[in-house]
Design an enzyme around this catalytic site. Structure first.
Site, mmCIF file in Angstrom:
data_model
loop_
_atom_site.group_PDB
_atom_site.id
_atom_site.type_symbol
_atom_site.label_atom_id
_atom_site.label_comp_id
_atom_site.label_asym_id
_atom_site.label_seq_id
_atom_site.Cartn_x
_atom_site.Cartn_y
_atom_site.Cartn_z
ATOM 1 N N TYR A 1 0.832 -1.222 0.000
ATOM 2 C CA TYR A 1 0.000 0.000 0.000
ATOM 3 C C TYR A 1 0.865 1.271 0.000
ATOM 4 C CZ TYR A 1 -3.370 3.383 1.989
ATOM 5 O OH TYR A 1 -4.148 4.479 2.263
ATOM 6 N N LEU B 1 5.289 -10.503 -2.832
ATOM 7 C CA LEU B 1 3.863 -10.597 -3.200
ATOM 8 C C LEU B 1 3.069 -11.466 -2.212
ATOM 9 C CD1 LEU B 1 3.815 -10.742 -7.130
ATOM 10 C CD2 LEU B 1 3.798 -8.753 -5.603
ATOM 11 N N PHE C 1 9.825 -1.264 3.054
ATOM 12 C CA PHE C 1 8.406 -1.308 3.451
ATOM 13 C C PHE C 1 7.945 -2.730 3.788
ATOM 14 C CE2 PHE C 1 8.808 2.311 0.582
ATOM 15 C CZ PHE C 1 8.096 3.305 1.222
ATOM 16 N N THR D 1 6.521 3.652 12.748
ATOM 17 C CA THR D 1 5.111 3.776 13.106
ATOM 18 C C THR D 1 4.925 4.507 14.428
ATOM 19 O OG1 THR D 1 3.232 2.467 13.886
ATOM 20 C CG2 THR D 1 5.361 1.452 14.114
ATOM 21 N N TYR E 1 4.509 -5.999 17.405
ATOM 22 C CA TYR E 1 4.624 -5.218 16.167
ATOM 23 C C TYR E 1 5.414 -3.936 16.431
ATOM 24 C CZ TYR E 1 3.447 -1.808 12.634
ATOM 25 O OH TYR E 1 3.543 -0.809 11.702
ATOM 26 N N GLY F 1 -5.229 -2.729 23.817
ATOM 27 C CA GLY F 1 -4.010 -2.009 23.460
ATOM 28 C C GLY F 1 -4.218 -0.718 22.688
#
Ligand code: UDP
Length: 329
Positions: free
Chosen positions: A11, A33, A72, A116, A140, A283
């Site tokens: 994205y 992919l 990414f 992030t 994450y 969270g």
């Protein structure tokens, strides 16, 4: 000289490739992919493979004259990272290190990293500057934060310079209508809301309305994906110009609640979009709003999309025209 975009069929990766091409850059895409899409591959040069595969990567570096890398390729599901952390550590850290080490072997030392707001965990105050303490609260966020630290030490030891870009809530789609958001499973608010007018779900769930915010639902800083993409082009140019490593937040600096986003989507689509209040999602911080002054000052970044209605309208255009996304899942 080319920019290697690892995860360029995803994205944010595909939108960044579009901005790089628009800026006249030569681009080489690497993507497994697994989550990326063939239909989102915009560069002529594309290598299908995993960044954890060093032999594969070495071939890419051998066959191309790479001046910088944008990375990414990460798994991004917070909930899954809690139940299956090894998947996250193996991909987001171990495979990422293979990429860094292959770069060093090829003497390529400029790196733009997708980070992030999750590195801040549950911050005590907003807006959040880059100096806000980092305290990731799930695997994450932890993998992203660890990778930031790896970059710092690779910088000190090996002279690698990096731009760490901490995204707030990416949404929207390129106004050309050819690329957009297509995750499976989908977990992000804006595409989930738009599945209602598309007839793919009956209603949207609001995860909690008892937060200490203006209407009780969580507040986030929604930033258009093409604005994020633009920041990557500026960030890589800055490194190519020889400037030092930098860490920047990328957000609009304005917060919208879940209820406000749903209301805006109702306006954009003309659909009632029924919503149900359900329990809080584990969270979720009440409020995340970026202070992005550093990106504006140091990168010269000026987001073009300030109006959340326009941002959602670009997402709606994409989903309306591509109700099954890229149609490959
Ligand atoms: N959210 C929600 N319903 C959904 C999906 C998300 O209420 O079906 C909320 C979520 O609790 C958060 C906001 O929408 O407050 C944005 O969530 P998203 O997963 O898009 O991004 P995050 O903020 O977790 O990065």
């Amino acid at each position: 000289m080319a920019i290697l975009v690892a995860g360029g069929a995803g994205y944010i990766g595909s939108h960044t490739v579009q901005e790089l091409i628009d800026a006249g850059k030569e681009v080489v895409i690497v993507d497994s992919l697994e989550y990326g899409h063939q239909g989102a591959v915009l560069a002529k040069k594309f290598y299908k493979g995993n960044i954890g595969d060093k032999e594969f990567l070495k071939k890419v570096f051998r066959e191309n004259d790479i001046e910088a890398v944008m990375h990414f390729c990460a798994y991004i599901e917070v909930g899954e990272s809690v139940t299956n952390p090894r998947k996250y550590y193996n991909n987001n850290i171990v495979a990422g290190i293979a990429l860094l080490d292959t770069m060093l072997e090829a003497n390529v030392k400029r790196f733009v990293f997708s980070s992030t707001a999750a590195v801040y965990g549950q911050p005590e105050k907003v807006p959040i500057s880059e100096d806000t303490p980092t305290l990731a609260v799930n695997p994450y966020g932890e993998t992203k934060l660890s990778f930031e630290k790896i970059l710092k030490w690779y910088g000190e030891a090996y002279g690698m310079t990096s731009s760490v870009l901490r995204y707030f809530n990416a949404c929207g789609a390129h106004p050309n209508g050819h690329i957009g958001e297509d995750h499976s499973p989908e977990s992000h608010l804006v595409p989930l809301i738009l599945q209602v007018p598309l007839g793919k779900r009956a209603s949207i769930k609001i995860f909690g309305d008892d937060y200490p915010t203006r209407d009780g639902s969580c507040v986030r800083d929604y930033i258009h994906v093409s604005d994020l993409a633009l920041a990557h082009v500026l960030a890589v140019d800055r490194l190519i110009a020889g400037k030092p490593s930098i860490t920047c937040n990328l957000g609009n600096g304005v917060g919208f609640s879940v209820k406000e986003i749903i209301n805006t989507a109702r306006e954009v689509t003309g659909h009632k979009i029924p919503a149900d209040i359900v329990a809080r999602r584990a969270g979720d911080p009440a409020e995340l709003i970026a202070e992005s002054d550093r990106a504006r000052r140091e990168l010269g970044w000026k987001p073009k999309y300030h109006d959340v209605k326009t941002i959602i309208a670009t997402a709606w255009e994409w989903h309306r025209k591509h109700p099954s996304g890229y149609g490959d899942r």
